[in-house]
Design an enzyme around this catalytic site. Structure first.
Site, short mmCIF file in Angstrom:
data_model
loop_
_atom_site.label_atom_id
_atom_site.label_comp_id
_atom_site.label_asym_id
_atom_site.label_seq_id
_atom_site.Cartn_x
_atom_site.Cartn_y
_atom_site.Cartn_z
N SER A 8 0.84 -8.15 -4.71
CA SER A 8 0.41 -6.77 -4.95
C SER A 8 1.55 -5.95 -5.55
CB SER A 8 -0.03 -6.12 -3.63
OG SER A 8 -0.16 -4.72 -3.84
N HIS A 33 -2.42 -8.45 -8.08
CA HIS A 33 -3.27 -7.56 -7.28
C HIS A 33 -2.84 -6.12 -7.51
CE1 HIS A 33 -5.98 -6.80 -3.85
NE2 HIS A 33 -5.10 -5.89 -3.45
N ASP A 35 -3.52 -2.24 -6.52
CA ASP A 35 -4.11 -1.38 -5.50
C ASP A 35 -4.30 0.04 -6.00
OD1 ASP A 35 -4.43 -3.06 -3.13
OD2 ASP A 35 -2.25 -3.29 -3.22
N MET A 37 -5.54 3.68 -5.29
CA MET A 37 -5.83 4.56 -4.14
C MET A 37 -5.96 6.00 -4.60
SD MET A 37 -3.18 3.06 -1.34
CE MET A 37 -2.82 1.30 -1.23
N HIS A 66 -8.18 -3.75 -6.85
CA HIS A 66 -8.73 -3.38 -5.55
C HIS A 66 -8.86 -1.87 -5.49
CE1 HIS A 66 -7.84 -3.31 -0.89
NE2 HIS A 66 -9.06 -2.88 -1.18
N MET A 68 -9.61 1.51 -3.85
CA MET A 68 -9.73 2.20 -2.56
C MET A 68 -9.98 3.66 -2.89
SD MET A 68 -6.62 0.13 -0.77
CE MET A 68 -6.09 -0.48 -2.36
N MET A 137 -9.91 -7.12 4.66
CA MET A 137 -8.65 -6.43 4.91
C MET A 137 -8.11 -6.85 6.28
SD MET A 137 -8.01 -4.55 2.25
CE MET A 137 -6.48 -3.94 2.98
N ASP A 175 -6.26 -9.65 2.58
CA ASP A 175 -5.30 -8.68 2.06
C ASP A 175 -4.69 -7.87 3.19
OD1 ASP A 175 -3.93 -6.75 0.60
OD2 ASP A 175 -5.72 -5.87 -0.31
C1 DX5 Z 1 -3.15 -2.13 1.37
C2 DX5 Z 1 -3.30 -2.88 0.09
C3 DX5 Z 1 -2.65 -4.20 0.08
C4 DX5 Z 1 -1.15 -4.16 0.23
C5 DX5 Z 1 -0.68 -5.47 0.75
O1 DX5 Z 1 -3.97 -1.01 1.32
O2 DX5 Z 1 -4.66 -3.07 -0.21
O3 DX5 Z 1 -2.99 -4.91 -1.10
O4 DX5 Z 1 -0.49 -3.87 -0.96
O5 DX5 Z 1 0.66 -5.35 1.04
P1 DX5 Z 1 1.38 -6.22 2.17
O6 DX5 Z 1 1.25 -7.66 1.75
O7 DX5 Z 1 2.76 -5.71 2.12
O8 DX5 Z 1 0.66 -5.94 3.46
ZN ZN Z 2 -5.14 -4.51 -1.86
#
Ligand code: DX5
Ligand code: ZN
Length: 224
Positions: A8, A33, A35, A37, A66, A68, A137, A175
């Protein structure tokens, strides 16, 4: 076949994302990956389509996006246009899950649905046949570097059974909090892809860390 690792970029240097994804590709990562948000669905803000478009120019690895964000239906086309190869959203963030899955699949992108730790699989069971991927998750979405929630393994086990029953082609991804202590157990259940942020980016040698997470022997390191 070993478990695929999708580092990620939430844990990367935001001032050098091009360099980060080039390095991940050189280090043998299977996907990147990303993220996304919005500060509403989760209490953190990251980036949107412009970042996906920008990193796409620096790697041939699939971009595993991903979302969010609330009402992800607003941005499905935009993220696909930007270069998403996998596009996952949280069903809890929308009342248009079926429409979104249909739209993503029509555009020949892998369509994923995500569940936070407090969302039971019973809430998404009706979508399993229509989805290409289920993202479980193993921390609450929002931040990198959190501790793996052990109960997630029971959910993974149930998801594997759901896959057998409803959609044998379903890709299962996990994840959050993945590290060298829990990856082999996760893999043994039959998970296809594990996201790893902190575990990869904190490593002194990312290539070695990714190889270890994949569970590959040294001689296997350049094979798919
Ligand atoms: C959390 C994200 C994850 C995160 C994972 O909201 O969706 O993808 O980046 O990071 P680690 O592996 O550090 O938990
Ligand atoms: Zn993620």
């Amino acid at each position: 076949m070993s478990i695929k690792i999708a580092p990620s970029i939430l844990s990367a240097d935001f001032a050098d994302m091009g360099g980060a994804v080039r390095e991940l590709e050189a280090c043998g990562a299977d996907a990147v990956h990303c993220d996304v948000m919005d500060g509403v669905f989760v209490p953190n803000l990251t980036f949107g389509m412009p970042m996906i478009k920008a990193v796409k120019k620096h790697t041939r690895l699939p971009l595993d996006v991903h979302l969010m964000i609330v009402s992800p239906e607003r941005y499905i086309d935009a993220f696909i246009d930007a270069g998403a190869d996998y596009l996952t959203f949280h069903t809890a963030a929308t009342d248009k899950t079926e429409e979104i899955l249909k739209k993503i699949k029509e555009r020949k992108v892998i369509a994923g649905i995500a569940v936070n730790p407090d969302v039971p699989l019973s809430a998404v069971e009706k979508y399993i046949e229509k989805a290409d991927m289920l993202l479980i998750m193993s921390v609450y979405a929002g931040f990198g570097g959190q501790k793996f929630i052990a109960e997630s393994l029971q959910k993974v086990e149930s998801a594997i059974r759901l896959r057998e029953r409803l959609n044998p082609e379903l890709i299962i991804e996990i994840d959050g909090g993945i590290n060298l202590e829990n990856i082999r157990e996760v893999e043994s259940f039959g998970v296809d892809i594990a996201v790893a942020g902190n575990c990869v980016f904190s490593a002194p040698d990312k290539k070695e860390r990714i190889r270890l997470l994949q569970g590959k022997r040294k001689s296997e390191k350049n094979k798919g």
